[in-house]
Design an enzyme around this catalytic site. Structure first.
Site, PDB file in Angstrom:
ATOM      1  N   TYR A  23      36.324  37.962  52.693  1.00  0.00           N
ATOM      2  CA  TYR A  23      36.806  39.346  52.683  1.00  0.00           C
ATOM      3  C   TYR A  23      37.802  39.672  53.785  1.00  0.00           C
ATOM      4  O   TYR A  23      38.297  40.796  53.853  1.00  0.00           O
ATOM      5  CB  TYR A  23      35.612  40.308  52.782  1.00  0.00           C
ATOM      6  CG  TYR A  23      34.645  40.140  51.649  1.00  0.00           C
ATOM      7  CD1 TYR A  23      34.973  40.546  50.352  1.00  0.00           C
ATOM      8  CD2 TYR A  23      33.398  39.551  51.845  1.00  0.00           C
ATOM      9  CE1 TYR A  23      34.090  40.370  49.302  1.00  0.00           C
ATOM     10  CE2 TYR A  23      32.506  39.387  50.797  1.00  0.00           C
ATOM     11  CZ  TYR A  23      32.859  39.794  49.534  1.00  0.00           C
ATOM     12  OH  TYR A  23      31.991  39.626  48.499  1.00  0.00           O
ATOM     13  N   ASN A  74      36.513  50.575  44.692  1.00  0.00           N
ATOM     14  CA  ASN A  74      36.004  49.237  44.953  1.00  0.00           C
ATOM     15  C   ASN A  74      34.490  49.351  44.839  1.00  0.00           C
ATOM     16  O   ASN A  74      33.823  49.752  45.788  1.00  0.00           O
ATOM     17  CB  ASN A  74      36.413  48.719  46.330  1.00  0.00           C
ATOM     18  CG  ASN A  74      35.974  47.289  46.546  1.00  0.00           C
ATOM     19  OD1 ASN A  74      35.049  46.808  45.888  1.00  0.00           O
ATOM     20  ND2 ASN A  74      36.618  46.603  47.474  1.00  0.00           N
ATOM     21  N   ASP A  87      29.713  54.318  33.188  1.00  0.00           N
ATOM     22  CA  ASP A  87      29.722  55.521  32.368  1.00  0.00           C
ATOM     23  C   ASP A  87      30.328  56.706  33.113  1.00  0.00           C
ATOM     24  O   ASP A  87      31.028  57.532  32.519  1.00  0.00           O
ATOM     25  CB  ASP A  87      28.310  55.858  31.889  1.00  0.00           C
ATOM     26  CG  ASP A  87      27.786  54.870  30.854  1.00  0.00           C
ATOM     27  OD1 ASP A  87      28.572  54.039  30.341  1.00  0.00           O
ATOM     28  OD2 ASP A  87      26.578  54.929  30.568  1.00  0.00           O
ATOM     29  N   HIS A 100      39.400  44.995  44.182  1.00  0.00           N
ATOM     30  CA  HIS A 100      38.513  44.031  44.840  1.00  0.00           C
ATOM     31  C   HIS A 100      39.329  43.237  45.846  1.00  0.00           C
ATOM     32  O   HIS A 100      40.423  42.768  45.528  1.00  0.00           O
ATOM     33  CB  HIS A 100      37.876  43.070  43.832  1.00  0.00           C
ATOM     34  CG  HIS A 100      36.874  43.733  42.961  1.00  0.00           C
ATOM     35  ND1 HIS A 100      35.603  44.025  43.378  1.00  0.00           N
ATOM     36  CD2 HIS A 100      36.982  44.190  41.689  1.00  0.00           C
ATOM     37  CE1 HIS A 100      34.949  44.632  42.399  1.00  0.00           C
ATOM     38  NE2 HIS A 100      35.767  44.749  41.367  1.00  0.00           N
ATOM     39  N   SER A 102      38.440  40.303  47.227  1.00  0.00           N
ATOM     40  CA  SER A 102      38.425  38.892  46.820  1.00  0.00           C
ATOM     41  C   SER A 102      38.754  38.787  45.337  1.00  0.00           C
ATOM     42  O   SER A 102      38.680  39.769  44.588  1.00  0.00           O
ATOM     43  CB  SER A 102      37.051  38.273  47.096  1.00  0.00           C
ATOM     44  OG  SER A 102      36.081  38.805  46.211  1.00  0.00           O
ATOM     45  N   ARG A 111      29.962  36.999  38.996  1.00  0.00           N
ATOM     46  CA  ARG A 111      30.991  37.959  39.402  1.00  0.00           C
ATOM     47  C   ARG A 111      32.098  38.098  38.354  1.00  0.00           C
ATOM     48  O   ARG A 111      32.922  39.005  38.445  1.00  0.00           O
ATOM     49  CB  ARG A 111      31.594  37.562  40.744  1.00  0.00           C
ATOM     50  CG  ARG A 111      30.606  37.632  41.883  1.00  0.00           C
ATOM     51  CD  ARG A 111      31.290  37.401  43.220  1.00  0.00           C
ATOM     52  NE  ARG A 111      30.324  37.132  44.265  1.00  0.00           N
ATOM     53  CZ  ARG A 111      29.674  38.057  44.958  1.00  0.00           C
ATOM     54  NH1 ARG A 111      29.892  39.326  44.720  1.00  0.00           N
ATOM     55  NH2 ARG A 111      28.810  37.710  45.892  1.00  0.00           N
TER      56      ARG A 111
END
Length: 146
Positions: A23, A74, A87, A100, A102, A111
């Site tokens: 990250y 994010n 939703d 994101h 990464s 993921r």
């Protein structure tokens, strides 16, 4: 002009400390500072919110209806698990760009399932903190007169 909402989900408060090889070393506060400067240069106000709680993120989205130009989201690990957050995003009256740090599609198999992406206008993944700035510019292109 309506502000842009920037929502960050679980564990993003640990940026700079948590898995820097994945990250990076920038903290969430540094990312917010840089994005705020980008927003000011583009003439747009940004409203930031981070929570480790799914319901708090959903509540903040609900509060933004009718008051927000769009959202950068994010969702962290909730991307892969949260039908409720998905939703809520789908129910909004503004576009959302998922961000994101990464490249989630190049990581563990779990993921690669993203429950949020299908209800977003776009997804930016794998560009590090720059993804937030790219997302902001994309969002502004989607909402030129908001």
């Amino acid at each position: 002009m309506k502000p842009v909402l920037v929502l960050n989900g679980p564990n993003l408060n640990l940026l700079g400390l948590r898995e820097p090889q994945v990250y990076g070393t920038q903290t969430l506060a540094e990312i917010e500072r840089d994005l705020r400067a980008e927003g000011a240069a583009l003439g747009v106000e940004l409203v930031f919110f981070q929570s480790n709680h799914e319901g708090a993120l959903i509540d903040r989205l609900h509060e933004a209806r009718g008051k927000t130009r769009g959202a950068l989201l994010n969702p962290g690990g909730l991307s892969h698990t949260s039908v409720s957050l998905r939703d809520a995003v789908a129910a909004m009256d503004f576009p959302t760009i998922e961000v994101h740090i990464s490249n989630t599609f190049a990581r563990e198999g779990f993921r690669r399932l993203d429950r949020i992406a299908p209800v977003c206008h776009g997804v930016i993944a794998g560009l590090g903190a720059f993804g937030y700035r790219a997302g902001l510019r994309a969002l502004l292109d989607l909402t030129p007169e908001s």
